[in-house]
Design a protein around this motif. Structure first.
Motif, PDB file in Angstrom:
ATOM      1  N   THR A   1       0.768  -1.626  -0.196  1.00 24.38           N
ATOM      2  CA  THR A   1      -0.269   0.243   0.273  1.00 24.38           C
ATOM      3  C   THR A   1       0.816   1.379  -0.385  1.00 24.38           C
ATOM      4  N   GLY A   2       1.141   1.969  -0.467  1.00 22.05           N
ATOM      5  CA  GLY A   2       1.518   3.292  -1.482  1.00 22.05           C
ATOM      6  C   GLY A   2       2.085   3.704  -2.072  1.00 22.05           C
ATOM      7  N   GLN A   3       2.731   2.264  -2.134  1.00 24.30           N
ATOM      8  CA  GLN A   3       4.698   2.320  -3.344  1.00 24.30           C
ATOM      9  C   GLN A   3       4.085   2.928  -5.035  1.00 24.30           C
ATOM     10  N   VAL A   4       2.475   2.230  -4.990  1.00 28.65           N
ATOM     11  CA  VAL A   4       2.547   2.405  -6.767  1.00 28.65           C
ATOM     12  C   VAL A   4       2.571   4.042  -6.713  1.00 28.65           C
TER      13      VAL A   4
ATOM     14  N   ASN B   1       7.318   9.911  -8.360  1.00 31.32           N
ATOM     15  CA  ASN B   1       8.589  10.046  -8.161  1.00 31.32           C
ATOM     16  C   ASN B   1       9.110   9.055  -9.337  1.00 31.32           C
ATOM     17  N   PRO B   2       9.392   9.437 -10.104  1.00 33.26           N
ATOM     18  CA  PRO B   2      10.526   7.987 -11.399  1.00 33.26           C
ATOM     19  C   PRO B   2      11.522   7.621 -11.299  1.00 33.26           C
ATOM     20  N   VAL B   3      11.784   6.602 -10.792  1.00 35.83           N
ATOM     21  CA  VAL B   3      13.145   6.124 -10.632  1.00 35.83           C
ATOM     22  C   VAL B   3      14.507   6.627 -11.208  1.00 35.83           C
TER      23      VAL B   3
ATOM     24  N   SER C   1      12.747   5.457 -15.454  1.00 32.84           N
ATOM     25  CA  SER C   1      11.096   4.413 -14.941  1.00 32.84           C
ATOM     26  C   SER C   1      10.393   5.025 -16.055  1.00 32.84           C
ATOM     27  N   ARG C   2       9.968   4.079 -16.131  1.00 28.84           N
ATOM     28  CA  ARG C   2       8.871   4.451 -16.862  1.00 28.84           C
ATOM     29  C   ARG C   2       7.758   3.069 -17.308  1.00 28.84           C
TER      30      ARG C   2
ATOM     31  N   ASP D   1      16.795   8.184  -3.455  1.00 36.89           N
ATOM     32  CA  ASP D   1      16.715   8.030  -2.604  1.00 36.89           C
ATOM     33  C   ASP D   1      15.185   7.868  -2.424  1.00 36.89           C
ATOM     34  N   LEU D   2      14.200   6.929  -2.318  1.00 39.16           N
ATOM     35  CA  LEU D   2      13.278   6.685  -2.097  1.00 39.16           C
ATOM     36  C   LEU D   2      12.815   5.977  -0.920  1.00 39.16           C
TER      37      LEU D   2
END
Length: 130
Positions: A10-13, A19-21, A67-68, A111-112
């Protein structure tokens, strides 16, 4: 292509969508005692955004891929395994996709902290010849 597969909590998506990596990615073909750099590319759409168009490979700049393509894949395997119902982050593809031995290095540039402990799997897949 270079992809990260993960089973989201939950919350990661929403965090990843906002915030693309960014990663620095390098790969070398190991052959006859030497190393040859393998170029990474992204497929970029050219032509009208509303009509016919095509995708052409564009080199990534400074070895940095962002990321995309956050989407869901499902194979029917148990959750939490690399081939289960997962979310996929796409980064780039190697221009040379022929078989061989390679040295791949991926370094995250962002950094996430909310993603700490995320169970993720790096997948480097060879697609069909076109």
């Amino acid at each position: 292509g270079l992809r990260v597969l993960f089973a989201p909590a939950t919350g990661q998506v929403p965090l990843l969508e906002a915030n693309p990596v960014a990663v620095r990615v390098t790969m070398h073909r190991l052959q006859s005692g030497s190393e040859q750099t393998v170029e990474f590319v992204r497929l970029e759409r050219v032509g009208s955004p509303h009509g016919p168009g095509q995708y052409v490979p564009a080199p990534i700049k400074n070895d940095v891929a962002v990321s995309r393509g956050l989407y869901t894949e499902y194979s029917g395997a148990p959750p939490g395994t690399p081939d289960a119902s997962t979310r996929v982050l796409e980064f780039a593809a190697a221009r040379d996709s022929s078989a061989g031995r390679f040295r791949l290095r991926v370094e995250t540039l962002t950094d996430l902290p909310a993603l700490e402990g995320l169970k993720a799997f790096l997948a480097f897949e060879q697609g069909p010849k076109r």
